[in-house]
Design a protein around this motif. Structure first.
Motif, PDB file in Angstrom:
ATOM      1  N   ARG A 128      48.340  19.641  56.285  1.00 55.19           N
ATOM      2  CA  ARG A 128      47.728  19.286  57.647  1.00 55.19           C
ATOM      3  C   ARG A 128      48.607  19.821  58.854  1.00 55.19           C
ATOM      4  O   ARG A 128      48.234  19.238  59.931  1.00 55.19           O
ATOM      5  CB  ARG A 128      47.702  17.686  57.542  1.00 55.19           C
ATOM      6  CG  ARG A 128      46.694  17.263  56.487  1.00 55.19           C
ATOM      7  CD  ARG A 128      46.041  15.828  57.034  1.00 55.19           C
ATOM      8  NE  ARG A 128      47.293  14.904  57.121  1.00 55.19           N
ATOM      9  CZ  ARG A 128      47.263  13.864  58.066  1.00 55.19           C
ATOM     10  NH1 ARG A 128      46.352  13.535  58.925  1.00 55.19           N
ATOM     11  NH2 ARG A 128      48.311  12.828  57.800  1.00 55.19           N
ATOM     12  N   THR A 129      49.503  20.661  58.638  1.00 56.50           N
ATOM     13  CA  THR A 129      50.202  21.111  59.771  1.00 56.50           C
ATOM     14  C   THR A 129      50.383  22.499  59.846  1.00 56.50           C
ATOM     15  O   THR A 129      50.646  23.274  58.996  1.00 56.50           O
ATOM     16  CB  THR A 129      51.839  20.486  59.578  1.00 56.50           C
ATOM     17  OG1 THR A 129      51.853  19.457  59.140  1.00 56.50           O
ATOM     18  CG2 THR A 129      52.862  20.873  60.580  1.00 56.50           C
ATOM     19  N   LEU A 130      50.053  22.993  61.149  1.00 58.39           N
ATOM     20  CA  LEU A 130      49.989  24.190  61.591  1.00 58.39           C
ATOM     21  C   LEU A 130      51.331  24.684  62.327  1.00 58.39           C
ATOM     22  O   LEU A 130      51.643  23.904  63.461  1.00 58.39           O
ATOM     23  CB  LEU A 130      48.720  24.625  62.349  1.00 58.39           C
ATOM     24  CG  LEU A 130      48.701  26.132  62.971  1.00 58.39           C
ATOM     25  CD1 LEU A 130      48.533  27.091  61.793  1.00 58.39           C
ATOM     26  CD2 LEU A 130      47.479  26.228  64.078  1.00 58.39           C
ATOM     27  N   ARG A 144      39.658  24.929  62.259  1.00 58.62           N
ATOM     28  CA  ARG A 144      39.655  25.307  60.985  1.00 58.62           C
ATOM     29  C   ARG A 144      40.460  24.576  59.898  1.00 58.62           C
ATOM     30  O   ARG A 144      40.495  24.965  58.467  1.00 58.62           O
ATOM     31  CB  ARG A 144      39.704  26.870  60.861  1.00 58.62           C
ATOM     32  CG  ARG A 144      38.604  27.603  61.600  1.00 58.62           C
ATOM     33  CD  ARG A 144      38.843  29.458  61.792  1.00 58.62           C
ATOM     34  NE  ARG A 144      39.363  29.876  60.432  1.00 58.62           N
ATOM     35  CZ  ARG A 144      39.975  30.962  60.432  1.00 58.62           C
ATOM     36  NH1 ARG A 144      40.342  31.494  61.671  1.00 58.62           N
ATOM     37  NH2 ARG A 144      40.287  31.481  59.412  1.00 58.62           N
ATOM     38  N   GLU A 145      41.517  24.152  60.437  1.00 58.66           N
ATOM     39  CA  GLU A 145      42.589  23.289  59.651  1.00 58.66           C
ATOM     40  C   GLU A 145      43.399  24.250  58.796  1.00 58.66           C
ATOM     41  O   GLU A 145      43.916  23.979  57.596  1.00 58.66           O
ATOM     42  CB  GLU A 145      41.919  22.215  58.551  1.00 58.66           C
ATOM     43  CG  GLU A 145      41.227  21.068  59.585  1.00 58.66           C
ATOM     44  CD  GLU A 145      40.586  20.001  58.394  1.00 58.66           C
ATOM     45  OE1 GLU A 145      41.245  19.860  57.312  1.00 58.66           O
ATOM     46  OE2 GLU A 145      39.693  19.184  59.005  1.00 58.66           O
ATOM     47  N   LEU A 146      43.672  25.332  59.470  1.00 56.56           N
ATOM     48  CA  LEU A 146      44.560  26.195  58.944  1.00 56.56           C
ATOM     49  C   LEU A 146      46.142  25.685  58.930  1.00 56.56           C
ATOM     50  O   LEU A 146      46.395  24.745  59.735  1.00 56.56           O
ATOM     51  CB  LEU A 146      44.831  27.777  59.688  1.00 56.56           C
ATOM     52  CG  LEU A 146      43.616  28.429  59.715  1.00 56.56           C
ATOM     53  CD1 LEU A 146      44.009  29.673  60.283  1.00 56.56           C
ATOM     54  CD2 LEU A 146      42.987  28.697  58.430  1.00 56.56           C
ATOM     55  N   SER A 147      47.052  25.999  57.767  1.00 60.04           N
ATOM     56  CA  SER A 147      48.099  25.256  57.848  1.00 60.04           C
ATOM     57  C   SER A 147      49.332  26.225  57.598  1.00 60.04           C
ATOM     58  O   SER A 147      49.189  27.522  57.246  1.00 60.04           O
ATOM     59  CB  SER A 147      48.138  24.281  56.825  1.00 60.04           C
ATOM     60  OG  SER A 147      48.037  24.883  55.623  1.00 60.04           O
ATOM     61  N   GLY A 148      50.623  25.838  57.665  1.00 56.00           N
ATOM     62  CA  GLY A 148      51.605  26.821  57.478  1.00 56.00           C
ATOM     63  C   GLY A 148      52.196  27.845  58.843  1.00 56.00           C
ATOM     64  O   GLY A 148      51.680  27.667  59.745  1.00 56.00           O
ATOM     65  N   PRO A 149      53.071  28.626  58.405  1.00 49.66           N
ATOM     66  CA  PRO A 149      53.488  29.250  59.677  1.00 49.66           C
ATOM     67  C   PRO A 149      52.670  30.664  59.775  1.00 49.66           C
ATOM     68  O   PRO A 149      52.155  31.180  58.922  1.00 49.66           O
ATOM     69  CB  PRO A 149      54.825  29.745  59.140  1.00 49.66           C
ATOM     70  CG  PRO A 149      54.602  29.576  57.775  1.00 49.66           C
ATOM     71  CD  PRO A 149      53.898  28.696  57.426  1.00 49.66           C
ATOM     72  N   TYR A 150      52.606  30.823  61.132  1.00 51.51           N
ATOM     73  CA  TYR A 150      51.730  32.173  61.532  1.00 51.51           C
ATOM     74  C   TYR A 150      52.803  32.652  62.623  1.00 51.51           C
ATOM     75  O   TYR A 150      52.796  31.986  63.772  1.00 51.51           O
ATOM     76  CB  TYR A 150      50.400  31.715  61.930  1.00 51.51           C
ATOM     77  CG  TYR A 150      49.564  31.642  61.145  1.00 51.51           C
ATOM     78  CD1 TYR A 150      48.731  32.675  60.579  1.00 51.51           C
ATOM     79  CD2 TYR A 150      49.293  30.499  60.393  1.00 51.51           C
ATOM     80  CE1 TYR A 150      47.683  32.349  59.652  1.00 51.51           C
ATOM     81  CE2 TYR A 150      48.256  30.270  59.352  1.00 51.51           C
ATOM     82  CZ  TYR A 150      47.531  31.284  58.965  1.00 51.51           C
ATOM     83  OH  TYR A 150      46.570  30.898  57.860  1.00 51.51           O
ATOM     84  N   ASP A 151      53.047  33.925  62.605  1.00 50.13           N
ATOM     85  CA  ASP A 151      53.720  34.607  63.800  1.00 50.13           C
ATOM     86  C   ASP A 151      52.606  35.178  64.781  1.00 50.13           C
ATOM     87  O   ASP A 151      51.642  35.732  64.362  1.00 50.13           O
ATOM     88  CB  ASP A 151      54.712  35.913  63.388  1.00 50.13           C
ATOM     89  CG  ASP A 151      55.825  35.220  62.462  1.00 50.13           C
ATOM     90  OD1 ASP A 151      56.274  34.132  62.602  1.00 50.13           O
ATOM     91  OD2 ASP A 151      56.488  35.990  61.981  1.00 50.13           O
TER      92      ASP A 151
END
Length: 333
Positions: free
Chosen positions: A148-150, A208-215
């Motif tokens: 649940r964390t972006l 969209r409830e994407l999660s994890g790291p994105y640069d």
């Protein structure tokens, strides 16, 4: 919840937080901001006041419920921990605006989100920026859960409301005219993210409830130092003349990259770390970056409307060349 999306922005009045709020309002969302009240948020929001550094500083959030949370905090990770802990049962998703600074040095060109990160604790007080941001990531994930964390790991951020002063310094200098020392090479690539594109992508991803790291920076080849400085001269309508200098000449003049010459670093390890990010993951998830010409023009329009004066922010080292350093550069060969 039904109807409009309910968004809570922890922050919401300065630069990135303000861009997030303005984008959410443009979508017709119901927006609440929570901050100390030192600056006014855009009209149309519900404003809650509190200081996250105080023992009871989150009291204004008691009883509220939201769909999404965006947190721009950059200091002690414990503040992220406490806010996320309070909100974990009151919101569906938590987006933490982090930084590519969380990666361990050296950061080679082509680095992705799988790169090693610095050691940090979610329970720490303020330390170094990189550790604070990584600690904030861990804190958000610990309370909301990784799913649940972006984690939005930004690189260099530019655009209207920039209160750091990097692009504004070049715009103000170009507006003064005369001969402007320009650090080369002209085709040196730059990666950055316009705060408004950051806001658009973050809200889309959170929805969209994407999660994890994105640069999150522009793709390689988006612009160069030459294009950016040419645009500064063009949008200000000045008769400034850029005098291009080799990196060796800048070094010989004793002028510091990044601070005395904002945005610029010579080719090498530091440049690779700042401007060599592989952002294919974010691009695949919908990242779109507006042209550099739009970022520069809109930043100048905002800055000119303030007579070239930046918003107040906590003290930090001044950016840009003083008269003596500029003279040394213009004398360099």
């Amino acid at each position: 919840m039904s109807g409009s999306t309910h968004l809570l922005v922890l922050g919401g009045t300065e630069f990135v937080g303000r861009a997030v709020v303005e984008e959410a309002l443009a979508r017709g969302w119901d927006v609440t901001v929570f901050n100390r009240g030192r600056a006014e948020p855009p009209p149309g929001v519900t404003a809650l006041r509190g200081d996250r550094a105080d023992p009871d500083g989150l009291a204004a959030l008691d009883g509220g419920t939201w769909d999404l949370v965006v947190d721009t905090w950059s200091a002690a990770p414990v503040a992220v921990r406490d806010a996320a802990r309070l909100l974990a049962g009151r919101a569906r998703h938590y987006a933490y605006i982090s930084s590519r600074s969380v990666y361990r040095w050296p950061m080679p060109a082509g680095l992705t989100e799988d790169g090693p990160v610095v050691d940090a604790s979610p329970d720490a007080g303020p330390t170094e920026y990189a550790n604070d941001k990584r600690g904030g990531e861990l804190a958000a994930q610990a309370e909301f859960g990784a799913e649940r964390t972006l984690l939005v790991r930004c690189g260099l951020i530019l655009g209207p409301w920039e209160n750091v002063g990097r692009l504004p310094w070049w715009l103000n200098r170009a507006a003064r005219g005369g001969t402007v020392p320009a650090p080369g090479p002209r085709d040196l690539p730059l990666q950055y993210i316009d705060a408004r594109d950051l806001a658009i992508w973050t809200l889309d991803a959170a929805e969209r409830e994407l999660s994890g790291p994105y640069d999150l920076v522009s793709p390689p080849g988006h612009t160069s130092i030459g294009e950016l400085l040419d645009l500064c001269v063009h949008v200000t309508g000045s008769a400034a003349e850029l005098r291009w200098l080799d990196p060796e000449a800048v070094e010989a003049a004793g002028v510091a990259p990044w601070t005395e010459l904002p945005l610029w670093t010579p080719p090498g390890e530091f440049h690779d770390a700042l401007h060599g990010s592989d952002v294919s993951k974010a691009l695949a998830a919908g990242l779109r970056c507006r042209p550099a010409a739009e970022t520069v023009a809109d930043t100048w329009a905002w800055l000119a409307g303030r007579d070239g004066v930046l918003p107040d922010r906590p003290p930090r080292a001044a950016l840009g060349l003083d008269a003596e350093a500029e003279t040394r550069l213009l004398s360099a060969r």
